[in-house]
Design a protein around this motif. Sequence first.
Motif, short mmCIF file in Angstrom:
data_model
loop_
_atom_site.label_atom_id
_atom_site.label_comp_id
_atom_site.label_asym_id
_atom_site.label_seq_id
_atom_site.Cartn_x
_atom_site.Cartn_y
_atom_site.Cartn_z
N PHE A 190 20.43 46.83 45.54
CA PHE A 190 19.69 46.60 44.13
C PHE A 190 18.19 46.82 44.48
O PHE A 190 17.63 46.13 45.40
N SER A 191 17.60 47.76 43.56
CA SER A 191 16.04 48.02 43.71
C SER A 191 15.63 48.53 42.52
O SER A 191 16.10 49.59 42.16
N HIS A 192 14.64 47.99 41.99
CA HIS A 192 14.06 48.34 40.70
C HIS A 192 13.54 49.86 40.68
O HIS A 192 14.08 50.53 40.08
N SER A 193 12.69 50.13 41.80
CA SER A 193 12.42 51.50 41.84
C SER A 193 13.24 52.45 42.50
O SER A 193 13.01 53.67 42.13
N GLY A 194 14.03 51.97 43.09
CA GLY A 194 15.18 52.95 44.08
C GLY A 194 14.72 53.56 45.13
O GLY A 194 15.16 54.59 45.62
N ASN A 195 13.38 53.19 45.68
CA ASN A 195 12.73 53.76 46.33
C ASN A 195 12.48 52.53 47.83
O ASN A 195 11.90 52.89 48.91
N THR A 196 13.17 51.57 47.80
CA THR A 196 13.15 50.45 48.71
C THR A 196 13.88 51.28 49.86
O THR A 196 15.02 51.10 50.04
N THR A 197 13.28 51.39 51.09
CA THR A 197 13.38 52.11 52.28
C THR A 197 14.99 51.33 52.92
O THR A 197 15.93 51.82 53.15
N ALA A 198 14.64 49.96 53.16
CA ALA A 198 15.42 49.20 53.64
C ALA A 198 16.93 49.27 52.86
O ALA A 198 18.04 49.30 53.49
N ILE A 199 16.87 49.13 51.66
CA ILE A 199 18.17 49.28 50.73
C ILE A 199 18.82 50.67 51.02
O ILE A 199 19.84 50.72 51.04
N ILE A 200 17.88 51.79 50.92
CA ILE A 200 18.49 53.05 50.79
C ILE A 200 19.26 53.22 52.29
O ILE A 200 20.22 53.73 52.19
N GLU A 201 18.70 52.93 53.27
CA GLU A 201 19.15 53.06 54.71
C GLU A 201 20.45 52.35 54.90
O GLU A 201 21.37 52.80 55.55
N ALA A 202 20.41 50.98 54.33
CA ALA A 202 21.70 50.39 54.27
C ALA A 202 22.88 51.09 53.63
O ALA A 202 23.99 50.99 54.28
N LEU A 203 22.45 51.54 52.38
CA LEU A 203 23.62 52.09 51.37
C LEU A 203 24.11 53.35 52.27
O LEU A 203 25.22 53.62 52.29
N GLN A 204 23.22 54.07 52.83
CA GLN A 204 23.43 55.37 53.37
C GLN A 204 24.47 55.14 54.75
O GLN A 204 25.46 55.89 55.17
N LEU A 205 24.06 54.06 55.65
CA LEU A 205 24.95 53.78 56.57
C LEU A 205 26.49 53.12 56.27
O LEU A 205 27.43 53.72 56.86
N ALA A 206 26.16 52.34 55.14
CA ALA A 206 27.53 51.97 54.64
C ALA A 206 28.67 53.32 54.22
O ALA A 206 29.68 53.28 54.61
N LYS A 207 27.89 54.10 53.75
CA LYS A 207 28.84 55.20 53.04
C LYS A 207 29.26 56.14 54.28
O LYS A 207 30.18 56.65 54.27
N ARG A 208 28.32 56.39 55.11
CA ARG A 208 28.83 56.92 56.24
C ARG A 208 30.05 56.47 56.89
O ARG A 208 30.90 57.13 57.80
N ASN A 209 29.95 54.97 56.98
CA ASN A 209 31.02 54.35 57.71
C ASN A 209 32.63 54.41 56.79
O ASN A 209 33.37 53.57 56.91
#
Length: 291
Positions: A190-209
């Motif tokens: 969840f991120s209004h701007s879509g640019n919150t680094t913490a959320i992006i990195e967590a989603l990317q890691l989950a996707k890689r797994n």
Amino acid sequence: MNSESFDTKAVGPRIRMMMPLLTPLEAKVVDTVFAMRDFSDETSLKQIADDAGVSEAMVVKITKKLGFSGYRDFRTAVSQYNRQPTAEMHQELSVEDTSREIVQKVFRTSINALEETLSILDMVAFDKAADLIHSAKHRDFYGVGGSAQIARDVSHKFLRIGVRASVFDDVHMMLMSAALLTEGDIAIGFSHSGNTTAIIEALQLAKRNGAQTIAVTNYNSSALAQAADVVLCSTAQGSPLMGENAAARIAQLNILDAVFMAVAQRDYESAERNLDRTMSAVKSKRKDRLS
């Protein structure tokens, strides 16, 4: 998007969602257009260029970058959008406003956000999100600040029907969670701007797994949206005092309310049974008026 095929209500939202792709100077030109209360089918290319302090060629380039065939196509679309009743609802707050005017403007801004979000909602993505949430083994939600509150609200709704989800609002905890997700699990950022680094990195890691990922954001061209398998996009007009977040939060909560209903529908008997159980569990903690 062109003047013959666009959904008029979606013109403003779709342009706003493209804003992160524009340079600061390009964004200034778009802001100039939407700040003109008298913008119409008669507004000349030269007037826009002069008001924004750019060349006419740049204005045309920007309209094409936004998905229009040129300035005339852009002008027709925006003019028709501005004539929509919902477009008139959005008014900036003023220090001279009465309490009644403040209430009306805040409510109308939220109504506008709901109307426009409905006009751009991707139903394929909506159904995919409901399917993923319903079938997932583990559901981890990531958000910080106000977005974390949305995640908690959604998690609470799902728990009522027996769909368990965990909410993480700490950077380290998000990454730890994402590191443990695998195929069959789902991560929602969840991120209004879509640019919150913490959320992006967590989603990317989950996707890689191997986990499926969903982004809930105001910008479908944002980094978070690009990192997700499914994007649920809200839209809201910004303002200096209220910003975008307040109205966008209302829109996002409504999107997720609809997703909640769709997930419950996929196994209605189980949802109804679990709802009875969870409501019964907390009934003794309510001080209802006796009949």
